[in-house]
Design an enzyme around this catalytic site. Structure first.
Site, mmCIF file in Angstrom:
data_model
loop_
_atom_site.group_PDB
_atom_site.id
_atom_site.type_symbol
_atom_site.label_atom_id
_atom_site.label_comp_id
_atom_site.label_asym_id
_atom_site.label_seq_id
_atom_site.Cartn_x
_atom_site.Cartn_y
_atom_site.Cartn_z
ATOM 1 N N LYS A 35 4.218 57.097 -4.182
ATOM 2 C CA LYS A 35 3.770 58.119 -4.773
ATOM 3 C C LYS A 35 2.987 57.921 -6.122
ATOM 4 O O LYS A 35 2.004 58.704 -6.319
ATOM 5 C CB LYS A 35 5.055 58.818 -5.364
ATOM 6 C CG LYS A 35 5.807 58.071 -6.501
ATOM 7 C CD LYS A 35 7.124 58.934 -6.849
ATOM 8 C CE LYS A 35 7.836 58.053 -7.785
ATOM 9 N NZ LYS A 35 9.034 58.599 -8.518
ATOM 10 N N GLY A 40 1.609 48.373 -5.934
ATOM 11 C CA GLY A 40 2.042 47.181 -6.656
ATOM 12 C C GLY A 40 3.110 47.670 -7.508
ATOM 13 O O GLY A 40 3.622 46.581 -8.342
ATOM 14 N N THR A 42 6.003 48.942 -10.451
ATOM 15 C CA THR A 42 5.974 48.626 -12.177
ATOM 16 C C THR A 42 5.375 47.092 -12.379
ATOM 17 O O THR A 42 4.761 47.173 -13.229
ATOM 18 C CB THR A 42 7.576 48.374 -12.217
ATOM 19 O OG1 THR A 42 8.366 49.487 -11.753
ATOM 20 C CG2 THR A 42 7.929 48.193 -13.697
ATOM 21 N N CYS A 43 5.821 46.296 -11.529
ATOM 22 C CA CYS A 43 5.145 44.956 -11.781
ATOM 23 C C CYS A 43 3.750 44.767 -11.850
ATOM 24 O O CYS A 43 3.277 44.413 -13.161
ATOM 25 C CB CYS A 43 5.592 43.917 -10.730
ATOM 26 S SG CYS A 43 5.001 42.275 -10.805
ATOM 27 N N THR A 140 12.627 51.248 -4.436
ATOM 28 C CA THR A 140 12.092 52.207 -5.326
ATOM 29 C C THR A 140 12.328 51.926 -6.798
ATOM 30 O O THR A 140 11.925 52.451 -7.716
ATOM 31 C CB THR A 140 12.949 53.616 -5.119
ATOM 32 O OG1 THR A 140 14.229 53.238 -4.840
ATOM 33 C CG2 THR A 140 12.124 54.270 -3.896
ATOM 34 N N VAL A 180 14.192 40.313 -22.846
ATOM 35 C CA VAL A 180 12.917 39.982 -22.499
ATOM 36 C C VAL A 180 11.685 40.822 -22.734
ATOM 37 O O VAL A 180 10.750 40.436 -23.307
ATOM 38 C CB VAL A 180 12.992 39.752 -20.951
ATOM 39 C CG1 VAL A 180 11.464 38.858 -20.432
ATOM 40 C CG2 VAL A 180 14.237 39.234 -20.313
ATOM 41 N N GLY A 269 17.209 47.568 -21.555
ATOM 42 C CA GLY A 269 17.700 47.095 -20.234
ATOM 43 C C GLY A 269 16.764 48.145 -19.515
ATOM 44 O O GLY A 269 16.029 49.079 -19.770
ATOM 45 N N HIS A 442 1.131 10.853 -16.487
ATOM 46 C CA HIS A 442 0.834 10.601 -17.899
ATOM 47 C C HIS A 442 -0.448 10.945 -18.273
ATOM 48 O O HIS A 442 -1.324 10.452 -17.499
ATOM 49 C CB HIS A 442 1.244 9.390 -18.481
ATOM 50 C CG HIS A 442 1.103 9.006 -19.804
ATOM 51 N ND1 HIS A 442 1.985 9.644 -20.490
ATOM 52 C CD2 HIS A 442 0.278 8.316 -20.446
ATOM 53 C CE1 HIS A 442 1.725 9.213 -21.983
ATOM 54 N NE2 HIS A 442 0.635 8.469 -21.748
#
Ligand code: FAD
Ligand code: NAI
EC number: 1.8.1.4
Length: 463
Positions: A35, A40, A42-43, A140, A180, A269, A442
């Site tokens: 919609k 893509g 939320t991300c 969703t 986060v 959250g 290294h």
């Protein structure tokens, strides 16, 4: 009735779009309902990608202002062009969302634009038009969890969405929730000059980390200027033209105090988003926490309807959603899709980054598993010294008798990249000895991973 599909995926986030593409690769006729104006989820639009763009830009700004001189690079004055920073963020987002559109065209996935509603098994309507399909995958996603008494207006009191769009650097930003989002976006605005106070209900930050790692992480963030009010709850927020006054109480009860902010970020959250999807009418059951109830193969109680990503049990992470999308597509194509939930990494993209995989000490203790710890600090790693990023360490947990790797947590520069080796090791059932015997280049930060593995049996070389 319009076109018929083998699969209709509802939602085009990392779960939905990956599922749609994988199913199309396997020969299914696939549509994905979205919609939003862009693909893509939320991300890509308001989550992982714009936040990482701003984290990078703000870190560059902070480095230029505070660290370049250490390297002998002198700049007369460093100025912030927030408008340009935000424009760049938008360019990054657009490149990604357009990329998904391209991949849909390439794989012949039909984008059904509009709001999807499940009418029953095999029937989906999209903004009034009905489509028939053999299977439906619900993807969703999620939305920010509200807090009673703290009304979000996305201007003064914002969720992550508003915090990614601020038009000026706040003088004082109060973040509710030391998880986060709070720490990533708190870091962004702190680096750009805001005073940032984080209010957390528990007596520690990031409850998903080991207590010692969380404590060390908090200390590092405090050194950077963030301040914390732990064991505290916000009970009221009053908005005026000038800002917001928060009423804060000790979590265990006690005297209330007030705190003024010009911007409040609510980040306590995220919760499942299934509004308008018609789940009740379609008979799709939710679990006790309001998530779409599914079995181990992502199937709901209604035959032919599946769910993946943030709407179902498990960490709300893009790569978890993606892997579930791949797995369910493979199951629908008659293959054996599978996700190993013991080997899902998580990364907090602050600076330094913090990453984790597998079990924490608390989980092992409550399961009665005996374990050994190997720890190695970046202050003893040559490359970390060379790049001036010596904060943090690698911590490895291995089963005491078998030495099998059970978990790992890293604080440090590129902790998000470094954890991949330990995810692979856990996926392959490796021991700490296996990691200790692998040759690491290294000088690299990855040598700290090898040294932590050596430290499980007390034989790290450089400490
Ligand atoms: P979503 O990405 O939420 O996508 C769901 C899509 O479905 C949305 O586009 C929505 O418009 C659409 N939709 C919903 N209902 C309908 C309907 N009825 N009809 C049509 N379309 C509908 N995770 C990480 O792993 N790494 C990170 O760095 C990271 N950073 C984040 C930063 C922020 C600020 C936020 C908020 C989240 C972050 N996440 C991160 C979490 C990550 O974004 C989610 O775990 C992930 O997007 C979930 O994917 P999903 O496919 O389940 O759903
Ligand atoms: P979170 O679950 O990470 O942290 C929420 C914090 O708020 C917890 O510490 C919790 O104890 C605290 N809290 C809960 N109620 C509170 C209250 N009333 N007052 C004060 N503190 C309270 O949630 P967050 O930060 O909103 O992020 C949501 C999810 O989005 C994450 O769990 C993660 O799945 C995803 N995400 C992932 C990212 C990444 O992978 N780098 C980045 C951003 C989000």
């Amino acid at each position: 009735m319009s076109d018929a599909f083998d699969l209709i995926v509802i939602g085009s986030g990392p779960g939905g779009y990956v599922c749609a593409i994988r199913a199309a690769q396997l020969g299914l006729k696939v549509a994905c309902v979205e919609k939003r104006e862009t693909l893509g989820g939320t991300c890509l639009n308001i989550g992982c990608i714009p936040s990482k763009a701003l984290l990078q830009s703000s870190e560059n700004f902070h480095e230029a202002a505070h660290s370049f001189a250490d390297h002998g690079i002198l700049i007369d004055s460093v100025k912030l062009d927030l408008e340009r920073m935000m424009a760049r963020k938008l360019e990054v987002v657009q490149a990604n969302t357009k990329g998904v559109e391209f991949l849909f065209r390439k794989n012949k996935v039909t984008w059904l634009k509009g709001e999807g509603k499940i009418l029953g098994a095999g029937r989906v309507s999209v903004s009034g038009t009905e489509y028939a399909t053999k299977s439906i995958v619900i993807a969703t996603g999620s939305e920010s969890t509200p807090l009673p008494g703290v009304a979000v207006d996305e201007t003064r009191i914002v969720t992550s969405t508003g915090a990614l769009e601020l038009s000026a650097v706040p003088k004082h930003m109060v973040v509710i929730g030391a998880g986060v989002i709070g720490l990533e976006l708190g870091s962004v605005w702190s680096r750009l000059g805001a005073e940032v106070t984080v209010i957390e209900f528990l007596d520690r930050i990031v409850p998903t980390l080991d207590a010692d790692v969380a404590k060390d992480f908090q200390r590092i963030l405090e050194k950077q200027g963030l301040s914390f009010k732990l064991g505290s709850k916000v009970t009221k927020a009053e908005t005026t033209d000038k800002g917001v006054t928060l009423t804060v109480e000790p979590a265990k009860g006690g005297e209330a105090t007030t705190l003024d902010a010009d911007i409040v970020l609510l980040a306590i959250g995220r919760r499942v988003f299934v509004d308008g999807l018609g789940l009740a009418d379609a008979g799709v059951a939710l679990d006790e926490r309001g998530r779409v109830a599914t079995d181990a193969h992502f199937a709901t109680n209604v035959p032919g309807i599946f769910a993946i990503g943030d709407v179902r049990v498990g960490p709300m992470l893009a790569h978890k959603a993606e892997d579930e999308g791949m797995a369910v597509a493979e199951i629908l194509a008659g293959q054996a899709g599978h996700v190993n939930y013991d080997a899902i990494p998580s990364v907090i993209y602050t600076w330094p980054e913090v990453s984790a995989v597998g079990k924490t000490e608390a989980e092992l203790k409550s399961a009665g598993v005996a374990y050994t710890i190997g720890k190695f600090p970046f202050s003893a790693n040559g490359r970390a010294r060379a790049i001036g990023m010596t904060d943090g360490y690698v911590k490895i947990l291995a089963e005491k008798t078998s030495d099998r790797l059970l978990g790992a947590q890293i604080i440090g520069a590129d902790a998000g990249g470094l954890i991949a080796e330990l995810v692979t090791a856990i996926e392959f059932g490796a021991s700490s000895e296996d990691v200790a015997r692998i040759c690491h280049a290294h000088p690299t930060l990855s040598e700290a991973v090898k040294e932590a593995a050596l430290a499980v049996e007390g034989r790290a070389i450089h400490i």
